[in-house]
Design an enzyme around this catalytic site. Structure first.
Site, mmCIF file in Angstrom:
data_model
loop_
_atom_site.group_PDB
_atom_site.id
_atom_site.type_symbol
_atom_site.label_atom_id
_atom_site.label_comp_id
_atom_site.label_asym_id
_atom_site.label_seq_id
_atom_site.Cartn_x
_atom_site.Cartn_y
_atom_site.Cartn_z
ATOM 1 N N ARG A 168 0.849 -1.194 0.000
ATOM 2 C CA ARG A 168 0.000 0.000 0.000
ATOM 3 C C ARG A 168 0.882 1.240 0.000
ATOM 4 O O ARG A 168 2.036 1.199 0.428
ATOM 5 C CB ARG A 168 -0.925 -0.027 1.210
ATOM 6 C CG ARG A 168 -1.860 -1.224 1.210
ATOM 7 C CD ARG A 168 -2.513 -1.450 2.558
ATOM 8 N NE ARG A 168 -3.340 -2.663 2.547
ATOM 9 C CZ ARG A 168 -2.862 -3.897 2.765
ATOM 10 N NH1 ARG A 168 -1.562 -4.078 3.020
ATOM 11 N NH2 ARG A 168 -3.668 -4.943 2.730
ATOM 12 N N HIS A 286 -3.623 3.280 -5.327
ATOM 13 C CA HIS A 286 -3.958 1.854 -5.259
ATOM 14 C C HIS A 286 -3.768 1.143 -6.593
ATOM 15 O O HIS A 286 -3.950 -0.081 -6.689
ATOM 16 C CB HIS A 286 -5.414 1.715 -4.815
ATOM 17 C CG HIS A 286 -5.655 0.598 -3.848
ATOM 18 N ND1 HIS A 286 -5.008 0.485 -2.636
ATOM 19 C CD2 HIS A 286 -6.478 -0.488 -3.918
ATOM 20 C CE1 HIS A 286 -5.423 -0.607 -2.011
ATOM 21 N NE2 HIS A 286 -6.309 -1.216 -2.775
ATOM 22 N N ARG A 289 -1.305 -1.978 -6.943
ATOM 23 C CA ARG A 289 -1.826 -3.192 -6.307
ATOM 24 C C ARG A 289 -2.886 -3.855 -7.183
ATOM 25 O O ARG A 289 -2.865 -5.071 -7.384
ATOM 26 C CB ARG A 289 -2.441 -2.850 -4.941
ATOM 27 C CG ARG A 289 -1.434 -2.707 -3.833
ATOM 28 C CD ARG A 289 -2.043 -2.149 -2.565
ATOM 29 N NE ARG A 289 -3.084 -2.958 -1.975
ATOM 30 C CZ ARG A 289 -2.894 -4.057 -1.238
ATOM 31 N NH1 ARG A 289 -1.647 -4.485 -1.038
ATOM 32 N NH2 ARG A 289 -3.889 -4.716 -0.700
ATOM 33 N N TRP A 312 -3.701 -9.554 1.485
ATOM 34 C CA TRP A 312 -5.146 -9.449 1.656
ATOM 35 C C TRP A 312 -5.619 -10.575 2.560
ATOM 36 O O TRP A 312 -5.148 -11.702 2.472
ATOM 37 C CB TRP A 312 -5.867 -9.545 0.313
ATOM 38 C CG TRP A 312 -5.791 -8.299 -0.501
ATOM 39 C CD1 TRP A 312 -6.378 -7.104 -0.228
ATOM 40 C CD2 TRP A 312 -5.098 -8.118 -1.750
ATOM 41 N NE1 TRP A 312 -6.093 -6.186 -1.220
ATOM 42 C CE2 TRP A 312 -5.315 -6.784 -2.161
ATOM 43 C CE3 TRP A 312 -4.317 -8.949 -2.545
ATOM 44 C CZ2 TRP A 312 -4.779 -6.266 -3.333
ATOM 45 C CZ3 TRP A 312 -3.781 -8.440 -3.711
ATOM 46 C CH2 TRP A 312 -4.013 -7.108 -4.107
ATOM 47 N N TYR A 321 -11.165 -7.290 -7.583
ATOM 48 C CA TYR A 321 -10.174 -6.712 -8.484
ATOM 49 C C TYR A 321 -10.053 -7.487 -9.785
ATOM 50 O O TYR A 321 -9.839 -6.915 -10.850
ATOM 51 C CB TYR A 321 -8.801 -6.671 -7.808
ATOM 52 C CG TYR A 321 -8.713 -5.735 -6.630
ATOM 53 C CD1 TYR A 321 -9.539 -4.623 -6.527
ATOM 54 C CD2 TYR A 321 -7.803 -5.964 -5.609
ATOM 55 C CE1 TYR A 321 -9.456 -3.766 -5.448
ATOM 56 C CE2 TYR A 321 -7.711 -5.107 -4.519
ATOM 57 C CZ TYR A 321 -8.547 -4.014 -4.445
ATOM 58 O OH TYR A 321 -8.452 -3.170 -3.376
#
Length: 342
Positions: A168, A286, A289, A312, A321
């Site tokens: 992150r 983001h 990622r 995660w 995603y």
């Protein structure tokens, strides 16, 4: 932050037990991330103002009042995910005050279900950052790798590390030069002290590939940061083309987001994506990622492997995603197409 402002107005003056538990809560605020604490304070201010304006009690909040508050948020145009966050943080505040969270009531359960159902039917979809894919990284690498501008060298190294580690943006900003070691073949290994979901003394180890190791080494060498073990790896660059070895605090989130903005200006698609929830029109913090997760899924890595790389905890997050990856490779599509070929 030394107090839960506006705490003085939220707690009944004659309820010393609640006040004492909340003071203990504030004293232990380091148990929570800065982002969680900021969100909690924001939710408190909004919900306290609503309670004051509507003649309701903020703490403890009754199930009926929480139901009305959540429905008010929906009527105000808040996304269902935002409303869920408000409900969760109000529950958190009640638990730490030694109170029964109003969220446990069927009234609140039905309200949340109603809000979520209404959001889905009205077409609301979960927001997602514009993916920063491997092809985007390699395009930027071709354009910036020979640059003599330290800002571009730093930005390129940052994007390499962001994509390769799936960290992150706040976790990337905290990396220091002393966190770097090298494998036997010379590639860089990063010792990440902690992440949003992994907080333990063993930390987390992230390895970089050959190209990413090369770009990070070039940045550290040209900037002079190799001799500054306590400096943040991705520190500021002065307009005189000189790196500033900062040790007290990392670059702000806004400064790190600006790296993605400059990358988009340099190599983003000519046609901007359709706005998603009035944002996500370009790469953002983001994006690396999301892009790395999509690329891993495209290359047939398992959901468990993707979760491990991105730290995660819930497979649902990863699936959100990568939901468009292999969308046409489902069992029904496969069965029907095989049938047509017979």
């Amino acid at each position: 932050m030394t107090s839960l402002s506006p705490m003085a107005g939220l707690v009944p003056t004659d309820d010393e037990d609640i006040a004492a538990r909340l003071r203990e809560f504030v004293q232990d605020r380091e148990a929570f991330s800065d982002n969680t604490w900021r969100q909690l304070l924001s939710v408190m201010r909004i919900s306290y103002r609503w309670a004051a304006e509507h003649g309701r009690q903020f703490l403890p909040m009754s199930p009926a009042d929480l139901r009305d508050y959540l429905l008010w948020l929906q009527a105000s145009g808040r996304a269902s995910s935002t409303i869920s966050t408000h409900a969760a943080l109000i529950s958190m505040l009640h638990r730490n005050a030694g109170l029964i969270p109003p969220n446990a009531s069927p009234q609140v359960f039905r309200a949340v279900k109603r809000i979520n159902r209404s959001a889905v039917i009205s077409g609301e979809r979960a927001g997602q950052a514009v993916p920063f894919r491997l092809r985007d990284l390699l395009l930027l690498d071709a354009r910036w790798s020979a640059s003599d501008r330290l800002q571009q060298q730093r930005d390129l190294a940052f994007l390499h590390v962001a994509y390769a580690t799936l960290l992150r943006i706040s976790e990337l900003g905290r990396l220091r030069v002393r966190d770097i070691s090298r494998a036997a073949d010379g590639r860089i290994v990063l010792d990440v002290a902690w992440t949003k979901t992994i907080v333990m003394t063993g930390g987390l180890i992230k390895a970089l590939g050959a190209l990413s190791s090369e770009r990070l080494t070039e940045w550290l060498s040209c900037s002079g940061l190799l001799n500054e073990p306590d400096a943040f790896i991705f520190g500021p660059v002065h307009r005189s083309n000189r790196a500033l070895p900062v040790t007290d605090k990392p670059l702000s989130t806004r400064s790190l987001e600006d790296i993605f903005a400059r990358a988009w200006h340099e190599a983003g698609p000519e046609q901007a994506p359709r706005a998603n929830k009035n944002r996500y029109r370009a790469w953002s913090g983001h994006s690396a990622r999301v892009g790395a997760a999509i690329d891993m899924a495209t290359n047939k890595f398992s959901t468990a492997q993707i979760m491990q790389e991105g730290t995660w905890k819930k497979p649902e997050t990863v699936m959100r995603y990568i939901r468009h990856v292999d969308a046409h490779a489902g069992a029904m599509v496969d069965m029907m197409e095989r049938r047509q070929q017979e």
